[in-house]
Design a protein around this motif. Structure first.
Motif, PDB file in Angstrom:
ATOM      1  N   THR A 144      15.640  35.381  23.609  1.00  0.00           N
ATOM      2  CA  THR A 144      14.016  34.735  24.274  1.00  0.00           C
ATOM      3  C   THR A 144      14.019  32.952  24.638  1.00  0.00           C
ATOM      4  OG1 THR A 144      13.319  34.742  22.403  1.00  0.00           O
ATOM      5  CG2 THR A 144      12.586  36.660  23.986  1.00  0.00           C
ATOM      6  N   ILE A 145      15.118  32.856  23.592  1.00  0.00           N
ATOM      7  CA  ILE A 145      16.231  30.916  23.480  1.00  0.00           C
ATOM      8  C   ILE A 145      15.502  30.870  24.689  1.00  0.00           C
ATOM      9  CG2 ILE A 145      17.313  29.259  22.822  1.00  0.00           C
ATOM     10  CD1 ILE A 145      17.736  31.434  20.488  1.00  0.00           C
ATOM     11  N   ARG A 146      16.155  31.373  25.849  1.00  0.00           N
ATOM     12  CA  ARG A 146      16.451  31.078  27.821  1.00  0.00           C
ATOM     13  C   ARG A 146      15.196  31.988  28.141  1.00  0.00           C
ATOM     14  NH1 ARG A 146      20.849  29.661  30.135  1.00  0.00           N
ATOM     15  NH2 ARG A 146      19.217  29.143  32.264  1.00  0.00           N
ATOM     16  N   LEU A 186      21.418  34.566  24.160  1.00  0.00           N
ATOM     17  CA  LEU A 186      20.381  34.210  23.579  1.00  0.00           C
ATOM     18  C   LEU A 186      18.980  34.502  23.397  1.00  0.00           C
ATOM     19  CD1 LEU A 186      21.609  30.755  25.807  1.00  0.00           C
ATOM     20  CD2 LEU A 186      22.533  31.296  23.548  1.00  0.00           C
ATOM     21  N   ASP A 212      13.374  31.083  31.021  1.00  0.00           N
ATOM     22  CA  ASP A 212      14.217  31.268  32.319  1.00  0.00           C
ATOM     23  C   ASP A 212      14.627  32.645  33.125  1.00  0.00           C
ATOM     24  OD1 ASP A 212      16.304  29.982  30.636  1.00  0.00           O
ATOM     25  OD2 ASP A 212      16.629  29.025  33.175  1.00  0.00           O
ATOM     26  N   TYR A 213      15.315  33.401  31.384  1.00  0.00           N
ATOM     27  CA  TYR A 213      16.283  34.555  31.993  1.00  0.00           C
ATOM     28  C   TYR A 213      15.840  35.925  30.939  1.00  0.00           C
ATOM     29  CZ  TYR A 213      20.535  32.343  33.009  1.00  0.00           C
ATOM     30  OH  TYR A 213      21.490  32.166  33.759  1.00  0.00           O
ATOM     31  N   SER A 214      13.985  35.174  30.709  1.00  0.00           N
ATOM     32  CA  SER A 214      12.710  36.768  30.156  1.00  0.00           C
ATOM     33  C   SER A 214      12.086  37.277  31.098  1.00  0.00           C
ATOM     34  CB  SER A 214      12.472  36.087  28.689  1.00  0.00           C
ATOM     35  OG  SER A 214      13.206  35.333  28.040  1.00  0.00           O
ATOM     36  N   HIS A 244      18.368  37.021  27.498  1.00  0.00           N
ATOM     37  CA  HIS A 244      18.990  37.057  27.908  1.00  0.00           C
ATOM     38  C   HIS A 244      19.929  37.596  27.325  1.00  0.00           C
ATOM     39  CE1 HIS A 244      22.209  34.445  28.212  1.00  0.00           C
ATOM     40  NE2 HIS A 244      21.915  33.822  29.018  1.00  0.00           N
ATOM     41  N   CYS A 304      18.654  39.103  33.461  1.00  0.00           N
ATOM     42  CA  CYS A 304      18.403  39.280  31.578  1.00  0.00           C
ATOM     43  C   CYS A 304      19.019  40.970  31.040  1.00  0.00           C
ATOM     44  CB  CYS A 304      17.359  39.503  31.466  1.00  0.00           C
ATOM     45  SG  CYS A 304      16.208  39.747  32.489  1.00  0.00           S
TER      46      CYS A 304
END
Length: 111
Positions: free
Chosen positions: A70-72, A68, A74-76, A65, A109
């Motif tokens: 790797t906190i998200r 953010l 679903d974006y990684s 992301h 991403c």
């Protein structure tokens, strides 16, 4: 003699530029990053040519992301938190460990 595509060389060089001892983004613990770094290197060595030929790109494999990290999840990219073996790479999916394959759905991403 097989020519290694520029993309696969970039993956290898990118990983080589990162230290397994320095977490490059938020959301990863040091132990997770060491394991991910090792496994990503193994992926590029073992599966890189096949992944490139199958159409996998840097963002779908290694992206995070833009704000953010790797906190998200679903974006990684698929390999960002790699902690299991890769079993198969196709144009449609990558088979990780014993679980179901992960597909090529669009990711938002940055590499």
């Amino acid at each position: 003699m097989t020519t290694i595509p520029d993309t696969v060389l970039a993956w290898s060089r990118g990983l080589a530029s990162l230290s397994p001892g320095v977490v490059p983004c938020r959301g990863l613990r040091p132990d997770e990053w060491r394991e991910t770094h090792r496994r990503c290197g193994e992926f590029v060595e073992r599966w890189g040519m096949q992944a490139h030929a199958a159409g996998w790109d840097t963002l779908r494999l290694f992206g995070v992301h833009p704000e953010l990290d790797t906190i998200r999840g679903d974006y990684s990219g698929i390999l960002v938190t790699l902690s299991v073996d890769i079993h198969e790479v196709t144009p449609e999916w990558i088979k990780l460990g014993g679980g179901p394959p992960i597909g090529t759905s669009p990711l938002r991403c940055r590499a």
